[in-house]
Design a protein around this motif. Structure first.
Motif, PDB file in Angstrom:
ATOM      1  N   PHE A 127      18.543  33.948  33.375  1.00 17.35           N
ATOM      2  CA  PHE A 127      19.681  34.325  34.211  1.00 17.35           C
ATOM      3  C   PHE A 127      20.886  33.536  33.726  1.00 17.35           C
ATOM      4  N   ARG A 142      13.047  30.752  33.118  1.00 17.20           N
ATOM      5  CA  ARG A 142      12.824  30.372  34.517  1.00 17.20           C
ATOM      6  C   ARG A 142      11.586  31.077  35.050  1.00 17.20           C
ATOM      7  N   SER A 191      17.674  39.604  34.804  1.00 19.20           N
ATOM      8  CA  SER A 191      17.966  39.367  36.228  1.00 19.20           C
ATOM      9  C   SER A 191      16.992  40.228  37.018  1.00 19.20           C
ATOM     10  N   VAL A 192      16.885  39.980  38.301  1.00 18.42           N
ATOM     11  CA  VAL A 192      16.075  40.859  39.163  1.00 18.42           C
ATOM     12  C   VAL A 192      16.671  42.262  39.128  1.00 18.42           C
ATOM     13  N   GLN A 193      17.995  42.323  39.151  1.00 11.69           N
ATOM     14  CA  GLN A 193      18.673  43.618  39.142  1.00 11.69           C
ATOM     15  C   GLN A 193      18.242  44.478  37.932  1.00 11.69           C
ATOM     16  N   ASN A 218      14.165  37.246  45.720  1.00  6.03           N
ATOM     17  CA  ASN A 218      14.014  36.348  44.579  1.00  6.03           C
ATOM     18  C   ASN A 218      13.534  35.022  45.137  1.00  6.03           C
TER      19      ASN A 218
END
Ligand SMILES: O=c1[nH]c(=O)c2nn[nH]c2[nH]1
Length: 295
Positions: free
Chosen positions: A159, A176, A226-228, A254
């Motif tokens: 991220f 991460r 990213s989660v997106q 998240n």
């Protein structure tokens, strides 16, 4: 004042059904938690204390058990459509039935390498759910979902490149932990009737398997920016794989794991590339949502 909207029914109706194969002795179990809410010409039960229009919620609970005895309870898309259709066909003043079914996991045990004929385990809080809305004269809307599927990857998640301003403290990272609880919903084309749902029965289990496999494979294999970005890839793959699905929704928390700086104790290195011990956070958590449509 006026009654702007009303629906009522029975929630948390827990239903278990067993199928016993007489030839093989193999037994199969299903456990669900069901909510049925009805709409129709029921205003006077609210506005005039007139109960003559009320199908008692107790009767609705009885009906669910009877329908479970008389009909297949899987796939949940079918059973939800059977329940909803029953109520609008049985009571002429009821015009809409909202049926929610949560199917709990009873995964067949493997004992000594063999599937056990009648023993199962609850391997996770994950559920398979449906929301079935049957509207008289309009048809059946079905939304299927996977919920509570907890996943974590220990790397393969980045991220960076996000806005840095006077409010920003979060460091950028190229490595991460990513952890979330999958809540994925796929909405079907409208079905004209129960017959139309029955004509498509094999599609429902296949869609659930595909959605689950796509979610896990994409989560595991994609280097997540990213989660997106990751959820969008999952959703577009499901849309491509299941022609009768019109939209896919994801809602992903998240669930952060914070590094713990231990350098104050004899100079222990436990941050950045030396980080091994982390503090899982209960909150606050990110919450990322999207809806992806076919075109
Ligand atoms: O994947 C992420 N998306 C975000 O929008 C975000 N914000 N902080 N961390 C984040 N991680």
């Amino acid at each position: 004042s006026k009654l702007a909207a009303a629906r009522y029914g029975k929630d948390n109706v827990r239903v278990y059904k067993v199928h016993r194969d007489q030839k093989t002795g193999v037994q199969t179990v299903v456990e669900m938690t069901i909510c049925v809410l009805l709409e129709g010409e029921i205003d006077v039960s609210y506005t005039k204390a007139d109960n003559s229009v009320v199908v008692a919620t107790d009767s609705m609970k009885n009906t669910i058990f009877i329908l479970a005895k008389q009909h297949p309870v899987t796939p949940p898309e079918l059973f939800g459509s059977i329940i909803g259709t029953h109520f609008i066909e049985t009571y002429k003043h009821i015009h809409v039935a909202h049926v929610n079914i949560i199917t709990h996991r009873w995964t067949r045990m493997t004992i000594d390498g063999k599937p056990h004929p009648h023993s199962f385990l609850r391997d996770g809080a994950e559920t398979r759910n449906v929301q079935v809305d049957v509207t008289e004269g309009k048809g059946i809307e079905i939304a299927s979902s996977i919920s509570g599927l907890h996943v974590l990857k220990s790397t393969g998640s980045e991220f960076w490149g996000f806005i840095r301003d006077e409010y920003t403290t979060l460091p950028e990272t190229r490595d991460r932990i990513l952890s979330t609880e999958v809540d994925a919903t796929w909405k079907w084309k409208k079905f004209d009737s129960l017959q139309a749902v029955k004509a498509d029965i094999p599609k429902f289990d296949r869609a659930w398997s595909l959605a689950r496999e796509i979610t896990l494979k994409t989560f595991a294999e994609e280097v997540s920016a990213s989660v997106q970005a990751t959820m969008y890839k999952m959703a577009e793959k499901i849309i491509a794989a299941v022609p009768d699905v019109e939209t896919v929704d994801y809602s992903l928390p998240n669930k952060h794991y914070f590094e713990v700086d231990l350098s104050w104790h004899k100079g222990i290195k436990n941050t950045g590339k030396d980080a091994e011990v982390y503090a899982p956070q209960s909150g606050p958590n990110g919450l990322i949502k999207c809806t992806v449509s076919r075109s």
